[in-house]
Design an enzyme around this catalytic site. Structure first.
Site, PDB file in Angstrom:
ATOM      1  N   PRO A 159      56.433  44.373  50.304  1.00  0.00           N
ATOM      2  CA  PRO A 159      55.868  43.229  49.589  1.00  0.00           C
ATOM      3  C   PRO A 159      56.778  42.718  48.484  1.00  0.00           C
ATOM      4  CG  PRO A 159      54.843  45.248  48.833  1.00  0.00           C
ATOM      5  CD  PRO A 159      55.725  45.618  49.989  1.00  0.00           C
ATOM      6  N   ASN A 160      57.797  43.512  48.142  1.00  0.00           N
ATOM      7  CA  ASN A 160      58.706  43.123  47.072  1.00  0.00           C
ATOM      8  C   ASN A 160      60.065  43.753  47.337  1.00  0.00           C
ATOM      9  OD1 ASN A 160      60.094  42.907  44.500  1.00  0.00           O
ATOM     10  ND2 ASN A 160      58.120  42.409  43.603  1.00  0.00           N
ATOM     11  N   MET A 161      61.092  42.915  47.500  1.00  0.00           N
ATOM     12  CA  MET A 161      62.432  43.391  47.835  1.00  0.00           C
ATOM     13  C   MET A 161      63.272  43.723  46.602  1.00  0.00           C
ATOM     14  SD  MET A 161      62.767  43.297  51.191  1.00  0.00           S
ATOM     15  CE  MET A 161      61.766  42.705  52.562  1.00  0.00           C
ATOM     16  N   HIS A 183      51.950  35.582  38.322  1.00  0.00           N
ATOM     17  CA  HIS A 183      52.812  34.786  39.179  1.00  0.00           C
ATOM     18  C   HIS A 183      52.570  33.299  38.941  1.00  0.00           C
ATOM     19  CE1 HIS A 183      53.195  38.603  41.402  1.00  0.00           C
ATOM     20  NE2 HIS A 183      54.338  38.104  41.848  1.00  0.00           N
ATOM     21  N   LYS A 205      51.272  30.504  44.026  1.00  0.00           N
ATOM     22  CA  LYS A 205      51.240  31.704  44.871  1.00  0.00           C
ATOM     23  C   LYS A 205      49.868  31.830  45.519  1.00  0.00           C
ATOM     24  CE  LYS A 205      52.276  36.651  44.967  1.00  0.00           C
ATOM     25  NZ  LYS A 205      53.128  36.524  46.165  1.00  0.00           N
TER      26      LYS A 205
END
Length: 253
Positions: free
Chosen positions: A125-127, A157, A161
């Site tokens: 979900p988050n790189m 956010h 989003k």
């Protein structure tokens, strides 16, 4: 030899950030750029989309099978339904994937797990490298502080989003619940949608007379793009299976 990328969701914020990052590195070339049928950019020269030259007169396309077949790895930042459909085509074509799509349901994640029996897939979900270190630190803190401390997650956010709470916050909450041997959903997540906030995540651990807060703040989408490209370099050499960013980070230790 340069890795040939196919970017799905190429006109979105993340797609463009990944494309610019890839063009700035000698390790990648853009093989195909993909958008949903009916998107206004279909047929356009991709250079005009991202505002910088792209060799070969690359154009935005909607033909998923053709696009995936042209690359070494598919990088996917789209909608959950599209991601599952594209994963099934990638499976048919035996192409690895990097999936950064958020809002995936348990059923959709299970679909990706099934596909990963044939092809290697990184799903996260988050790189961001920093966020994935936060996952580890949050678990350690919850374990050491114990049940005397209350634990909650706060995420912020930009107002556009779509998923609430964020996939990152849900992952944090799930990891914390597991460490504390609590049922899934036991950790409260507070979500803020305002302005143009790229992404902030805070784990609050509050106990008697003291409080510990662990926070990660993303200043630009470039941090996620760098992580996605790092994941792409990792996944092209892996055997079939479902991977996350912890595997990517450990591979370069």
């Amino acid at each position: 030899m340069a890795i040939k990328l196919v970017i799905s969701g190429c006109c979105g914020r993340m797609g463009q950030a990944i494309a610019r990052g890839a063009l700035s590195e000698g390790a990648f070339t853009l093989a195909a750029v993909l958008e949903a049928p009916g998107h206004e950019a279909i047929g356009r020269d991709y250079s005009s989309v991202i505002g910088q030259p792209v060799s070969g007169g690359l154009r935005v396309v909607a033909d998923v099978r053709q696009a995936i077949s042209q690359g070494d790895v598919l990088v996917e930042f789209t909608s959950p339904d599209a991601t599952v459909a594209h994963a099934q085509l990638a499976q048919e074509l035996h192409k690895p994937m990097v999936v950064g799509t958020t809002g995936l349901s348990d059923t959709q994640l299970e679909s990706l797990r099934l596909v990963s029996s044939t092809i290697p897939i990184v799903v996260s979900p988050n790189m961001s490298v920093g966020v994935n270190v936060l996952f580890e630190l949050a678990q350690l803190a919850a374990q050491r502080l114990g049940s005397a401390f209350d634990v909650e997650v706060v995420e912020s956010h930009h107002r556009q989003k779509k998923d609430v709470p964020s996939g990152t916050a849900k992952r944090l909450a799930a990891l914390l619940a597991s460490v504390r041997k609590q049922p899934s959903g036991a950790i409260t997540v507070h979500a803020i949608r305002a302005g143009d906030i790229v992404g902030d995540h805070t784990v609050v651990l509050a106990g008697p007379s003291e409080r510990l807060e662990l926070t990660h703040r993303a200043h630009s989408r470039e941090v996620f793009a760098r992580g996605a490209l790092r994941a792409a370099q990792f996944i092209v050499t892996q055997r079939p299976g479902l991977y996350d960013m912890s595997h990517v980070l450990k591979s370069s230790d």
